[in-house]
Design a protein around this motif. Structure first.
Motif, mmCIF file in Angstrom:
data_model
loop_
_atom_site.group_PDB
_atom_site.id
_atom_site.type_symbol
_atom_site.label_atom_id
_atom_site.label_comp_id
_atom_site.label_asym_id
_atom_site.label_seq_id
_atom_site.Cartn_x
_atom_site.Cartn_y
_atom_site.Cartn_z
ATOM 1 N N ALA A 38 0.817 -1.436 0.218
ATOM 2 C CA ALA A 38 -0.021 -0.086 0.020
ATOM 3 C C ALA A 38 0.801 1.282 0.008
ATOM 4 C CB ALA A 38 -0.746 -0.075 1.140
ATOM 5 N N TRP A 39 2.002 1.369 0.747
ATOM 6 C CA TRP A 39 2.774 2.581 0.814
ATOM 7 C C TRP A 39 3.586 2.678 -0.546
ATOM 8 C CZ3 TRP A 39 8.321 2.565 0.378
ATOM 9 C CH2 TRP A 39 8.802 3.741 0.824
ATOM 10 N N ILE A 40 3.998 1.514 -1.196
ATOM 11 C CA ILE A 40 4.628 1.575 -2.690
ATOM 12 C C ILE A 40 3.688 2.123 -3.517
ATOM 13 C CG2 ILE A 40 5.282 0.191 -4.482
ATOM 14 C CD1 ILE A 40 6.569 -1.637 -2.318
ATOM 15 N N LYS A 41 2.268 1.812 -3.412
ATOM 16 C CA LYS A 41 1.443 2.188 -4.461
ATOM 17 C C LYS A 41 1.037 3.632 -3.862
ATOM 18 C CE LYS A 41 -0.928 -1.978 -5.374
ATOM 19 N NZ LYS A 41 -2.362 -2.881 -5.370
ATOM 20 N N THR A 42 0.912 4.190 -2.961
ATOM 21 C CA THR A 42 0.755 5.598 -2.546
ATOM 22 C C THR A 42 1.683 6.547 -3.001
ATOM 23 O OG1 THR A 42 -0.515 4.637 -0.588
ATOM 24 C CG2 THR A 42 0.104 7.060 -0.659
ATOM 25 N N ASN A 43 3.186 5.895 -2.735
ATOM 26 C CA ASN A 43 4.381 6.928 -3.120
ATOM 27 C C ASN A 43 4.656 6.530 -4.769
ATOM 28 O OD1 ASN A 43 5.657 8.101 -0.560
ATOM 29 N ND2 ASN A 43 4.977 6.201 -0.145
ATOM 30 N N LYS A 44 3.949 5.774 -5.232
ATOM 31 C CA LYS A 44 4.118 5.503 -7.025
ATOM 32 C C LYS A 44 5.529 5.327 -7.069
ATOM 33 C CE LYS A 44 0.184 8.365 -8.351
ATOM 34 N NZ LYS A 44 -0.315 9.540 -9.311
ATOM 35 N N LEU A 45 6.172 4.361 -6.173
ATOM 36 C CA LEU A 45 7.418 3.693 -6.614
ATOM 37 C C LEU A 45 7.402 2.685 -7.485
ATOM 38 C CD1 LEU A 45 8.663 3.450 -2.701
ATOM 39 C CD2 LEU A 45 8.926 5.327 -4.498
ATOM 40 N N LYS A 46 8.312 2.711 -8.436
ATOM 41 C CA LYS A 46 8.365 1.571 -9.553
ATOM 42 C C LYS A 46 9.294 0.369 -8.946
ATOM 43 C CE LYS A 46 9.383 0.559 -14.444
ATOM 44 N NZ LYS A 46 10.036 1.325 -15.576
ATOM 45 N N ILE A 47 8.824 -0.582 -8.585
ATOM 46 C CA ILE A 47 9.594 -1.694 -7.911
ATOM 47 C C ILE A 47 9.661 -2.510 -9.336
ATOM 48 C CG2 ILE A 47 10.122 -3.499 -6.488
ATOM 49 C CD1 ILE A 47 10.188 -0.658 -5.199
ATOM 50 N N LEU A 48 10.964 -3.022 -9.820
ATOM 51 C CA LEU A 48 11.151 -3.701 -10.861
ATOM 52 C C LEU A 48 10.802 -5.089 -10.992
ATOM 53 C CD1 LEU A 48 14.645 -1.992 -11.956
ATOM 54 C CD2 LEU A 48 12.369 -1.719 -13.056
ATOM 55 N N ASN A 49 9.879 -5.757 -11.874
ATOM 56 C CA ASN A 49 9.592 -7.205 -11.905
ATOM 57 C C ASN A 49 9.140 -7.503 -10.575
ATOM 58 O OD1 ASN A 49 10.852 -7.375 -14.386
ATOM 59 N ND2 ASN A 49 12.654 -7.893 -13.524
ATOM 60 N N SER A 50 7.962 -6.848 -9.921
ATOM 61 C CA SER A 50 7.457 -7.099 -8.760
ATOM 62 C C SER A 50 5.943 -7.376 -8.801
ATOM 63 C CB SER A 50 7.395 -5.805 -7.711
ATOM 64 O OG SER A 50 6.836 -4.588 -8.311
ATOM 65 N N GLY A 51 5.345 -7.019 -10.032
ATOM 66 C CA GLY A 51 3.925 -7.050 -10.322
ATOM 67 C C GLY A 51 2.995 -6.370 -9.657
ATOM 68 N N ILE A 52 3.669 -5.279 -9.008
ATOM 69 C CA ILE A 52 2.748 -4.405 -8.194
ATOM 70 C C ILE A 52 2.559 -3.030 -9.199
ATOM 71 C CG2 ILE A 52 2.889 -2.575 -6.168
ATOM 72 C CD1 ILE A 52 4.870 -4.468 -4.885
ATOM 73 N N LYS A 53 1.108 -3.044 -9.682
ATOM 74 C CA LYS A 53 0.719 -2.076 -10.512
ATOM 75 C C LYS A 53 0.273 -0.811 -9.817
ATOM 76 C CE LYS A 53 -1.247 -5.739 -13.689
ATOM 77 N NZ LYS A 53 -2.209 -6.255 -14.366
ATOM 78 N N ILE A 54 0.850 0.477 -10.447
ATOM 79 C CA ILE A 54 0.791 1.562 -9.832
ATOM 80 C C ILE A 54 -0.169 2.365 -10.621
ATOM 81 C CG2 ILE A 54 1.767 3.778 -9.238
ATOM 82 C CD1 ILE A 54 4.389 2.070 -8.926
ATOM 83 N N ALA A 55 -1.350 2.830 -10.228
ATOM 84 C CA ALA A 55 -2.470 3.417 -11.030
ATOM 85 C C ALA A 55 -1.685 4.828 -11.525
ATOM 86 C CB ALA A 55 -3.583 3.800 -10.163
#
Length: 536
Positions: free
Chosen positions: A519-536
């Protein structure tokens, strides 16, 4: 007799004790800097001449069927007595073809005199070349390479009283190279503490050596003497100008670092840290914190710098092709055989920019790696991870495959990612950090398979590499790299397997931390490579 025993014990202490390197900039004038650069280039040329000589002799040796057969027999034989006989025959053949340390050393003496190099510098360079030759003879080393023009080797003398002798004047350390006398620039508290420790040893060397010998005999323990072992001069091109750095090898562990308020800069935690180190990211789980971040990254600037590096390299390639069309085939590939290359002034400017950017990026990567290693050490004192496999991942696939569209699939794998993110360098740094600070570094067995285990059904379930967000059998969705780190966190070193009870009891607490992290990664719009976490 007592003196002889004392010398033997002192020599044993020097072999067993830790060593570290203090890096400081010299205060040489620019004219003296250029003299040191000229000496470094002479060492490079002399080294290349010796490399040529050793390569020719080795090629002649490896061509012989008898030597190849003896090597094969030696590797396939388990009987110790037979191996001794084969080893003796191999050594005799190496002596016959002059592939020996003695020949390497004697050849370098003559080459060193030809180039007017100090004998101790020539000997040190010969040792470096022979180390590469030993890897070819007895290990999996590749061919020893020549040093290109502009690649300046270090000027090293492995004796403190020869080549680059050290002395103390007015409570300051100074060094001498030929007729040039120079000092060092001390810029921070850590360097001051290190130099003061060295000066303290030089003031009373006999007392400290006696204490070291007595401690080794009575307690079987090595104290930190801070004896200066030898000095190395390293020339570097920085922003278009040469600078000379001094690498002083010192006996003992490095002094602790403090901030401006006098507090220790690095804190050491207690507990287990499980980490899954990928080609571009690291996921970790500890008692207090979970994390998922890109490797070798300080802020968001590194990706921009990597892109600039690629663009400059492409511009250099276009310039090189425009000025040397005779060296390329019609399909753009480079022609075989000997070629002459011409470089325009535009190309030289681009190359200078590219070299400077590569240097800055390399330093930033190293800073980022050290910061991450220190942070992981602050979370615990036992680091659990999988064995290093970066070198295997760099290899190109051998099989040629075709996709559904009828086109050939690329054979390359993770070379560029490993070059930019340095996963193996990060793992080595973490290992050294934990071991040097009283912690424990553990690599799990190859059959541990943290990425395949599912604790909800107590079974191994194979997953595709593309499945980054994965659902466990009970429906719980987890990030794959983090879940691997959690399973490494649950490693039981007594049975060398997963602690299944710990998996069940700790999962809920750690899973809540993982959800908060995503949730913190998505809120701060961090691009984590090859993580599968999609940022809106």
């Amino acid at each position: 007799m007592i003196d002889e025993e004392y010398r033997k014990t002192l020599k044993q202490f020097h072999k067993l004790s830790d060593r570290h390197i203090l890096v400081v900039e010299t205060n040489m004038s620019y004219s003296d800097v250029m003299k040191a650069v000229a000496l470094s280039d002479k060492i490079r040329k002399a080294g290349n001449e010796l490399v040529s000589l050793m390569r020719k002799d080795y090629d002649q040796l490896i061509r012989t069927k008898r030597y190849r057969k003896l090597r094969k027999l030696y590797s396939n034989t388990e009987d110790k007595n037979k191996r001794k006989i084969l080893s003796k025959q191999l050594n005799e053949m190496q002596s016959e073809y002059n592939v020996t340390w003695d020949f390497c050393r004697k050849s370098m003496i003559l080459i060193g005199k030809k180039y007017g190099i100090d004998a101790v510098f020539a000997l040190t360079k010969a040792e470096d070349i022979w180390r590469g030759m030993e890897k070819r003879l007895y290990d999996n080393g590749n061919n020893i390479h020549f040093s290109k023009y502009g690649e300046l080797p270090c000027i090293r003398a492995k004796q403190i009283n020869r080549g680059i002798p050290m002395s103390v004047k007015d409570d300051k350390i100074q060094f001498k190279l030929g007729k040039t006398v120079f000092g060092i620039q001390i810029n921070d508290r850590f360097q001051t503490d290190e130099i003061n420790a060295v000066l303290s040893y030089l003031a009373n060397p006999e007392i400290i050596d006696n204490k070291a010998v007595n401690t080794l005999i009575e307690d079987a323990f090595c104290i930190d003497t801070y004896r200066p072992c030898y000095a190395t001069l390293v020339p570097k091109m920085i922003r278009g100008k040469y600078k000379i750095y001094l690498h002083l090898t010192i006996e003992g562990k490095a002094k602790p670092k403090y901030d401006k308020h006098g507090n220790p800069r690095h804190k050491y935690g207690k507990g287990v840290v499980g980490a899954d180190i990928g080609t571009q990211t690291v996921a970790y789980t500890s008692d207090t914190e979970v994390g998922l971040k890109n490797l070798s990254e300080r802020g968001n600037s590194i990706q921009t710098s990597e892109r600039k590096e690629r663009l400059l390299y492409r511009a250099m390639d276009r310039s090189r092709r425009a000025t040397n069309p005779q060296n390329y085939n019609e399909d753009g590939t480079v022609k075989k055989g000997k070629k002459t290359w011409k470089y325009s002034n535009h190309y030289k400017k681009l190359k200078a920019k590219h070299s400077e950017l590569c240097r800055i990026n390399a330093i930033n990567r190293q800073f980022a790696i050290n910061e991450d290693a220190n942070h992981l050490r602050s979370l615990g004192d036992t680091f659990v991870t999988e064995p290093k496999n970066a070198s295997k991942l760099m290899k190109r696939t051998k099989e040629t495959t075709v996709n559904s569209k009828g086109k050939f699939n690329k054979k390359k794998r993770f070379g560029k990612s490993i070059k930019n993110r340095c996963p193996s360098g990060f793992q080595t740094t973490v290992e050294k950090k934990f071991k040097d600070t009283g912690g424990t570094y553990v690599e799990v067995p190859n059959n541990y398979r943290a990425s395949q285990y599912d604790h909800t059904v107590d079974d191994y379930i194979k997953k595709k590499l593309s499945d980054r967000m994965y659902k466990l059998q009970d429906g719980t969705e987890v990030q794959r790299d983090w879940y691997s780190s959690f399973l490494l966190y649950c490693y039981d070193y007594r049975i060398y397997d997963i602690d299944k009870e710990k998996c069940v009891t700790e999962f809920k607490n750690q899973y809540n931390k993982e959800k908060a992290l995503i949730a913190w990664i998505k809120t701060n719009k961090l691009k984590i490579l090859n993580s599968g976490i999609k940022i809106a």
